[in-house]
Design a protein around this motif. Structure first.
Motif, PDB file in Angstrom:
ATOM      1  N   TYR A 143       0.843  -1.204   0.000  1.00  0.00           N
ATOM      2  CA  TYR A 143       0.000   0.000   0.000  1.00  0.00           C
ATOM      3  C   TYR A 143       0.877   1.253   0.000  1.00  0.00           C
ATOM      4  CZ  TYR A 143      -3.922   3.080   1.098  1.00  0.00           C
ATOM      5  OH  TYR A 143      -4.869   4.075   1.049  1.00  0.00           O
ATOM      6  N   TYR A 200       0.446   3.825  -3.021  1.00  0.00           N
ATOM      7  CA  TYR A 200      -0.312   5.041  -2.721  1.00  0.00           C
ATOM      8  C   TYR A 200       0.526   6.156  -2.095  1.00  0.00           C
ATOM      9  CZ  TYR A 200      -4.419   2.137  -3.577  1.00  0.00           C
ATOM     10  OH  TYR A 200      -5.370   1.315  -4.157  1.00  0.00           O
ATOM     11  N   PRO A 242      -1.261   2.928   5.204  1.00  0.00           N
ATOM     12  CA  PRO A 242      -2.719   2.758   5.228  1.00  0.00           C
ATOM     13  C   PRO A 242      -3.281   2.821   6.640  1.00  0.00           C
ATOM     14  CG  PRO A 242      -1.660   0.622   5.093  1.00  0.00           C
ATOM     15  CD  PRO A 242      -0.548   1.644   5.044  1.00  0.00           C
ATOM     16  N   ASN A 243      -4.531   3.292   6.751  1.00  0.00           N
ATOM     17  CA  ASN A 243      -5.235   3.114   8.016  1.00  0.00           C
ATOM     18  C   ASN A 243      -5.867   1.729   8.017  1.00  0.00           C
ATOM     19  OD1 ASN A 243      -7.738   3.232   6.600  1.00  0.00           O
ATOM     20  ND2 ASN A 243      -7.783   5.478   6.793  1.00  0.00           N
ATOM     21  N   GLN A 277      -8.304   1.070   5.062  1.00  0.00           N
ATOM     22  CA  GLN A 277      -7.602   0.980   3.773  1.00  0.00           C
ATOM     23  C   GLN A 277      -6.834  -0.334   3.665  1.00  0.00           C
ATOM     24  OE1 GLN A 277      -5.422   4.617   4.347  1.00  0.00           O
ATOM     25  NE2 GLN A 277      -6.782   5.811   3.026  1.00  0.00           N
ATOM     26  N   ASP A 294      -9.290  -3.151   3.021  1.00  0.00           N
ATOM     27  CA  ASP A 294      -9.762  -3.116   1.629  1.00  0.00           C
ATOM     28  C   ASP A 294      -8.714  -3.691   0.684  1.00  0.00           C
ATOM     29  OD1 ASP A 294     -12.160  -2.000   2.367  1.00  0.00           O
ATOM     30  OD2 ASP A 294     -11.606   0.061   1.825  1.00  0.00           O
ATOM     31  N   LEU A 295      -7.452  -3.345   0.905  1.00  0.00           N
ATOM     32  CA  LEU A 295      -6.392  -3.874   0.045  1.00  0.00           C
ATOM     33  C   LEU A 295      -6.255  -5.380   0.216  1.00  0.00           C
ATOM     34  CD1 LEU A 295      -4.080  -3.627  -1.945  1.00  0.00           C
ATOM     35  CD2 LEU A 295      -2.571  -3.030  -0.030  1.00  0.00           C
TER      36      LEU A 295
END
Length: 363
Positions: free
Chosen positions: A46, A50, A54-55, A58, A61-62
């Motif tokens: 991530y 990006y 990530p939180n 996130q 979701d990944l």
């Protein structure tokens, strides 16, 4: 003239930074060594895609997105099944990835395309490896993370936590490493406004070459020959005194300790006592560094990532044929990040060459 474009700056990037003299490797502004020891594979991927950590939402979701692309479509299984039995795994991955390049991969490249390729490559490797061994296909386990599922699909058994941890650290450390040959190949391909699947296929073809993605079979053989901690010093001294190279020591970029080797050493120490092979590797690395400083003072010969890659791969019972494919399964994250970055500020690569052949007489 700079043969091989050595020393030529061909692009600007915010993805990674290497300082070989100081032994630094940076991912998106973060120390890659710390990332490898503190992040999961999904978190590190991530970050590279990006540009930020990530939180929890996130990251979840990944993880779900990667899982959604693990299953091989039937047509891809058919293609893999019909490939020659003597085609190596890198050739299989190259062919399979190119076959994935349908209309959904058209310009311009996206992170969703990167996730799809990253999610499916471990399944391609595991399917082919088990097929050649006349073992049944192992379906993905949705309860496992990316690295653990890769091991599970290869073996059909739940992997040991120590093995997952060691392999995950290795795969994070090989996600990205600047403008190497395969990354450059991917950027050149996408600079023509081709597609992500084609760019990654180019990179895989480049990684396949032994000067770039070669297996650490020499390190594995060295540790096999040493066999035990008690035999190590005598064996190493004889090799050095005979003028032979110790495999897995020294690096053409890093003039001090390879930060990737440092992180893998720390991980090996963390799980030491759980795997005798890793214990042996730790002992040999420490002793070899001491002897190289004694016999070759000023040469700054330290263990490189290849040394600990061999130790990790042997500890988790992966043969040499899986080394470069596993390297590929992680490096696809870096390749795809570069592909996306190149496309955002694109200029086609078109270097000149110097003609050294015969010229005719012109009228």
């Amino acid at each position: 003239m700079n043969q091989g474009l050595k020393g030529i700056v061909a692009a600007q990037t915010a993805i990674s930074y290497i300082d070989g003299n100081k032994g630094h490797l940076v991912y998106r502004g973060f120390d890659a060594k710390k990332i490898a020891l503190e992040f999961s594979f999904e978190e590190a991927a991530y970050l590279l895609w990006y540009g930020q950590k990530p939180n929890q939402a996130q990251l979840a979701d990944l993880a779900d997105a990667l899982k959604s692309h693990r299953t091989l479509p039937g047509y891809l299984m058919d293609i893999i099944d019909t490939l020659p039995q003597d085609m190596d795994l890198m050739g299989v991955i190259r062919t399979a990835v190119s076959a994935l390049g349908d209309a959904s991969f058209e310009w311009m490249p996206t992170t969703e395309q990167a996730i799809k390729l990253t999610g499916i490559i471990p399944s391609i490797i595991a399917y082919r490896k088990r097929k050649l061994a006349n073992k049944p296909y192992v379906a993905p386990n949705e309860e496992l993370n990316h690295v653990a599922n890769y091991l599970y699909m290869l073996t059909g058994e739940m992997p040991l936590p120590a093995h997952i941890s060691a392999l995950e650290t290795y795969m994070i450390l090989t996600l990205e490493h600047g403008m190497n040959a395969s990354t450059f190949s991917a950027r050149v391909t996408i600079s023509t406004e081709s597609d992500m699947a084609s760019a990654v296929t180019s990179a895989i073809g480049t990684m396949k070459g032994p000067l770039h993605g070669g297996a650490p079979s020499g390190v594995t053989q060295m540790l096999n020959d040493i066999k035990s901690e008690e035999r190590a010093e005598k064996w190493l001294r004889e090799k050095i005194e005979n003028g032979e190279r110790l495999m897995g020591f020294g690096h053409r970029v890093y003039k001090t300790t390879d930060p990737r080797a440092e992180a893998l050493r720390e991980k090996a120490m963390e799980v030491s006592g759980q795997d005798k092979w890793l214990d042996l590797a730790l002992h040999v690395e420490k002793l070899a560094a001491k002897l190289l400083a004694e016999y070759k003072p000023g040469r700054n010969l330290y263990a490189n990532v290849e040394f600990y890659a061999a130790a990790v791969m042997r500890a988790i019972d992966m043969d040499d044929a899986l080394f470069t494919p596993t390297f590929t399964a992680s490096r696809v994250v870096g390749w795809s990040a570069h592909v996306i970055e190149q496309a955002e500020h694109n200029t086609i690569f078109r270097p000149n060459s110097e003609y050294i052949g015969h010229l005719p007489e012109f009228e």
